[in-house]
Design an enzyme around this catalytic site. Sequence first.
Site, PDB file in Angstrom:
ATOM      1  N   ARG A 100       0.969  -0.859   0.082  1.00 37.14           N
ATOM      2  CA  ARG A 100      -0.206   0.171   0.629  1.00 37.14           C
ATOM      3  C   ARG A 100       0.622   0.960   0.469  1.00 37.14           C
ATOM      4  NH1 ARG A 100      -2.130   0.792   6.207  1.00 37.14           N
ATOM      5  NH2 ARG A 100      -0.156   1.117   7.253  1.00 37.14           N
ATOM      6  N   HIS A 131      -4.578   7.877   4.379  1.00 37.99           N
ATOM      7  CA  HIS A 131      -4.834   6.809   3.753  1.00 37.99           C
ATOM      8  C   HIS A 131      -4.991   6.860   1.900  1.00 37.99           C
ATOM      9  CE1 HIS A 131      -5.771   3.636   7.095  1.00 37.99           C
ATOM     10  NE2 HIS A 131      -6.212   5.226   7.305  1.00 37.99           N
ATOM     11  N   GLN A 175       1.909   2.410  13.629  1.00 39.58           N
ATOM     12  CA  GLN A 175       2.454   2.826  14.567  1.00 39.58           C
ATOM     13  C   GLN A 175       4.069   2.421  14.874  1.00 39.58           C
ATOM     14  OE1 GLN A 175      -0.088   1.724  13.730  1.00 39.58           O
ATOM     15  NE2 GLN A 175      -1.874   1.833  15.504  1.00 39.58           N
TER      16      GLN A 175
HETATM   17  O1  LIG Z   1      -0.625   1.241   9.946  1.00 42.35           O
HETATM   18  C1  LIG Z   1      -1.704   1.756  10.215  1.00 42.35           C
HETATM   19  N1  LIG Z   1      -2.393   1.389  11.594  1.00 42.35           N
HETATM   20  C2  LIG Z   1      -3.857   1.617  12.425  1.00 42.35           C
HETATM   21  O2  LIG Z   1      -3.780   1.466  12.906  1.00 42.35           O
HETATM   22  C3  LIG Z   1      -4.791   1.402  10.989  1.00 42.35           C
HETATM   23  N2  LIG Z   1      -6.032   1.573  10.990  1.00 42.35           N
HETATM   24  C4  LIG Z   1      -6.240   1.473   9.207  1.00 42.35           C
HETATM   25  O3  LIG Z   1      -7.586   1.448   9.145  1.00 42.35           O
HETATM   26  N3  LIG Z   1      -5.384   1.712   9.065  1.00 42.35           N
HETATM   27  C5  LIG Z   1      -4.157   1.748   9.707  1.00 42.35           C
HETATM   28  N4  LIG Z   1      -2.671   1.732   9.695  1.00 42.35           N
END
Ligand SMILES: O=c1[nH]c(=O)c2[nH]c(=O)[nH]c2[nH]1
Length: 299
Positions: free
Chosen positions: A180, A264, A236
């Site tokens: 992604r 996103h 994270q």
């Molecule tokens: O790296 C991510 N952490 C998330 O906590 C999360 N939640 C989500 O919908 N996409 C992502 N991506």
Amino acid sequence: MAGRFDLQGRHGKSRVRVSRVWRRPADAGGHLFVEWSVAVSVVSDCLPSYTSDDNSAIVATDSIKNTVYVKAKECTEVVSMEEFAVILGRHFTSLYPQVSEATVTIVERPWERVAVDGKPHSHGFKLGSEKHTTEVTVKKSGSLLINSGIQGYSLLKTTQSGFEGFVRDRYTLLPETRERIVATEVTAWWRYPFEHISQLPSKPFCFTQRYQDVKKVLADTFFGPPEVGVYSPSVQNTLYLMAREVLTRFPDIASVQLRMPNLHFLPVNLSGKENPGLVKLLMMCTCQLMNHMEPLKQH
Ligand SMILES: O=c1[nH]c(=O)c2[nH]c(=O)[nH]c2[nH]1
């Protein structure tokens, strides 16, 4: 019976726009230019101005604003924002007996030297994007708190990112992926370990250089090596590695706090049409890391 209250007054001026140019010859690196938005707030014993019409102890916020200009003019030698904030904080807490504490916040407008035909221009600048910030608190006792940071640092990579193994229940729509786009706008704060004016290094510690260093470490950790990058299993994890790298590389940073909303880019199902489009959504990740190291000793 008359009520009894604990009362502490704080007042000040924000959005004081000041710029300074240091005109060095071209062969010494050319002109240096900064534009700062300064906010000063003082804790001041002028309680009669709150409880009565006695303003005799108030340092007017208009005077606070003028002081910013005067002090900027007096900086004939180049200073960093952090040093300038300390100069202002010391000024207000030492000149006025009633001022016990001053907090100075500065946000720098990111003017960057331009290059013409690959050569740095001696006096030409263009506006960049991410901003250097600082917040310095000085007390009359000389005790000190210096935080610096970065705002609006937008980073994106088109691969080497995925998100798998998260909670799946009846609310889950998101498919798992190992491929992604990941993008974020980093806000970072870090604290320097100097807790008293007397601990400030005598030869100017280059806060501006440290800001550039931290910025580079954050980006290098986010992206990984230029050819192959580095796989990110989640925002994270990447955020944690970025913060950890800052603390590992710079023992003169006592703690760091990062905020990284996940911008996103999700494929849109266009049912039958080729070339899925992308939509942008927002998710937030934050964390704070402390450097458990002794404060820097003065040599
Ligand atoms: O790296 C991510 N952490 C998330 O906590 C999360 N939640 C989500 O919908 N996409 C992502 N991506």
